[in-house]
Design an enzyme around this catalytic site. Structure first.
Site, PDB file in Angstrom:
ATOM      1  N   ASP A  81      -2.905  10.985   4.240  1.00 44.65           N
ATOM      2  CA  ASP A  81      -1.735  10.255   3.741  1.00 44.65           C
ATOM      3  C   ASP A  81      -0.464  11.091   3.967  1.00 44.65           C
ATOM      4  OD1 ASP A  81      -0.664   8.067   2.467  1.00 44.65           O
ATOM      5  OD2 ASP A  81      -1.187   8.689   0.424  1.00 44.65           O
ATOM      6  N   HIS A 180       6.541   6.169  -5.712  1.00 45.47           N
ATOM      7  CA  HIS A 180       5.337   6.924  -6.071  1.00 45.47           C
ATOM      8  C   HIS A 180       5.507   7.438  -7.493  1.00 45.47           C
ATOM      9  CE1 HIS A 180       4.965   7.747  -1.560  1.00 45.47           C
ATOM     10  NE2 HIS A 180       3.853   7.117  -1.888  1.00 45.47           N
ATOM     11  N   GLY A 181       4.434   7.409  -8.277  1.00 42.82           N
ATOM     12  CA  GLY A 181       4.515   7.914  -9.650  1.00 42.82           C
ATOM     13  C   GLY A 181       4.749   6.763 -10.607  1.00 42.82           C
ATOM     14  N   GLY A 209       2.697   3.172  -3.933  1.00 43.43           N
ATOM     15  CA  GLY A 209       3.263   3.203  -5.278  1.00 43.43           C
ATOM     16  C   GLY A 209       2.923   1.968  -6.087  1.00 43.43           C
ATOM     17  N   ALA A 210       1.679   1.493  -5.963  1.00 42.85           N
ATOM     18  CA  ALA A 210       1.319   0.257  -6.673  1.00 42.85           C
ATOM     19  C   ALA A 210       1.121   0.486  -8.171  1.00 42.85           C
ATOM     20  CB  ALA A 210       0.051  -0.333  -6.072  1.00 42.85           C
ATOM     21  N   SER A 211       0.867   1.742  -8.578  1.00 42.63           N
ATOM     22  CA  SER A 211       0.630   2.008 -10.012  1.00 42.63           C
ATOM     23  C   SER A 211       1.850   1.584 -10.816  1.00 42.63           C
ATOM     24  CB  SER A 211       0.397   3.505 -10.243  1.00 42.63           C
ATOM     25  OG  SER A 211      -0.687   3.958  -9.490  1.00 42.63           O
ATOM     26  N   VAL A 231      -3.017   3.490  -4.197  1.00 41.10           N
ATOM     27  CA  VAL A 231      -3.001   3.772  -5.641  1.00 41.10           C
ATOM     28  C   VAL A 231      -3.396   5.230  -5.862  1.00 41.10           C
ATOM     29  CG1 VAL A 231      -3.995   3.155  -7.882  1.00 41.10           C
ATOM     30  CG2 VAL A 231      -3.756   1.401  -6.112  1.00 41.10           C
TER      31      VAL A 231
HETATM   32  P1  13P Z   1       1.086   5.801  -6.991  1.00 43.03           P
HETATM   33  O1  13P Z   1       0.794   7.234  -7.401  1.00 43.03           O
HETATM   34  O2  13P Z   1       2.393   5.348  -7.499  1.00 43.03           O
HETATM   35  O3  13P Z   1      -0.025   4.886  -7.279  1.00 43.03           O
HETATM   36  O4  13P Z   1       1.265   5.834  -5.388  1.00 43.03           O
HETATM   37  C1  13P Z   1       0.204   6.289  -4.600  1.00 43.03           C
HETATM   38  C2  13P Z   1       0.523   6.191  -3.164  1.00 43.03           C
HETATM   39  O5  13P Z   1       1.285   5.362  -2.743  1.00 43.03           O
HETATM   40  C3  13P Z   1      -0.161   7.153  -2.273  1.00 43.03           C
HETATM   41  O6  13P Z   1       0.266   7.039  -0.949  1.00 43.03           O
END
Ligand code: 13P
Length: 282
Positions: A81, A180-181, A209-211, A231
C-alpha cells in the site's frame, strides 16, 4: 487461492459489491482476514503498509502473506500500500506482493505520472497489478489521528482521464473528502466529483479511509464505481479494544498467550465479515 487484485475487484463489482482490503501488520491478522472473507465466500486483499514492509521482518511477513494467499479457500491478493520507494517496491514484489499502490500523490502531477512509469518499467516481467492515487488523501495510514479533509487535494475528473490514459494504471484511488484515520466531525464526501471521475475513466475506483464513513455513504460510492475499499483504523481499533479487555484477565489467570491471540483473531475475523457484508451498492 492467489488471484489478481483487479480480477477480485471486477468480480465484486459484477455482483454489485466492492472488494475489501485490510491492513495487516502480522500473520495472525492476515489469516483472520481471510477467515472473515471466507464466511461469505468473498475475495479479499491483504494490505501491507510501506512502514511494515521496511521493517527488518517486513519482507518475511510479505512472503508469509503470499503463502496465506496461495493456500486460501477464497481469492486473495497481497498488495503493498502507498509505496513511493522504488527499491522497496521491487523487494516487496520479489517477496510475493502481486499488487502495489504506487503512490506519487505527494509530488506534483507530472512527478506522479513519472513515478508510475518508472515503477512499471521496474516491474516489467512481473505479473503485478498497479493502483495509483490522484489528488491527496490526508492523514496517516497507520495512525488514527483525527483528520479534516482539505479541499486542496481533491481528485480532478479531467486530470483523472489524462492520468489513467498516460499511466495505464489498473485502479485509481480517489480523494473526494475521504481521509486516513478518524474523521474530524461529519465526513463530507463529494459524490458529484466521484460520479464525474467515474464517467471520465474506465478503471475501477478505490476508496481509501473507509473507517468512520456511514454505511449509506459507502453504498452510494460503490453504486458510483468504487470497486475496492481500504480499511485499517476500524479493524485495528476493534482489535486493540478487544485486547484491552482481554489482556488484564489473561495476566491474572497466568498469561495464556494463546487465548489472547484467539480473542485477537476472532475479533479480526468477525469485524472483517461484518464490514464486508456492508460493501454492497445501494
Ligand atoms: P482507514 O485507516 O481510515 O481505514 O484507511 C485505511 C486505508 O485507506 C489504507 O490504505
Amino acid at each position: 487461492m492467489r488471484t489478481r487484485l483487479d480480477t477480485i475487484v471486477r468480480s465484486a463489482q459484477r455482483s454489485g459489491r466492492a472488494a475489501g482490503a485490510f491492513t495487516c501488520y502480522d500473520l495472525a491478522t492476515a489469516a483472520a482476514v481471510v477467515d472473515g472473507a471466507g464466511v461469505r465466500g468473498d475475495g479479499v486483499v491483504l494490505l501491507v503498509s510501506p512502514s511494515t514492509a521496511a521493517t527488518p521482518y517486513g519482507q518475511t511477513l510479505v512472503r508469509a502473506l503470499r503463502t496465506v494467499a496461495d493456500h486460501a479457500p477464497v481469492p486473495v491478493s497481497v498488495q503493498l500500500d502507498h509505496a513511493s520507494d522504488l527499491d522497496l517496491i521491487r523487494q516487496t514484489v520479489e517477496a510475493g506482493a502481486d499488487a502495489v499502490l504506487v503512490d506519487g500523490s505527494k509530488g506534483g502531477y507530472e512527478a506522479n505520472i513519472a513515478l508510475l512509469q518508472e515503477a512499471r518499467q521496474l516491474l516489467a516481467g512481473h505479473d503485478v497489478v498497479l493502483e495509483a492515487e490522484l489528488g491527496r488523501i490526508e492523514g496517516d495510514e497507520d495512525v488514527a489521528a483525527q483528520i479534516a479533509a482539505g479541499s486542496a487535494g481533491l481528485t480532478d475528473p479531467a486530470e483523472a482521464r489524462d492520468f489513467v490514459a498516460r499511466t495505464g494504471v489498473d485502479l485509481l484511488a480517489v480523494s473526494i473528502g475521504n481521509v486516513h484515520g478518524s474523521y474530524l466531525g461529519e465526513p463530507v464526501i463529494d459524490h458529484e466529483r466521484l460520479d464525474a471521475i467515474a464517467s471520465a475513466v474506465t478503471v475501477p475506483l478505490v476508496l481509501h479511509g473507509a473507517s468512520g464513513l456511514p454505511a449509506h455513504t459507502v453504498r452510494r460510492c460503490i453504486a458510483s464505481g468504487v470497486g475496492k475499499i481500504n480499511v485499517n483504523t476500524e479493524l485495528r481499533t476493534a482489535v486493540l479494544e478487544r485486547l484491552a479487555a482481554t489482556v488484564p484477565a489473561a495476566l491474572v489467570k497466568g498469561a495464556n498467550l494463546e487465548s489472547v491471540m484467539r480473542s485477537w483473531t476472532d475479533e479480526a475475523r468477525d469485524q472483517v465479515s461484518r464490514i464486508l457484508a456492508s460493501f454492497a451498492a445501494e
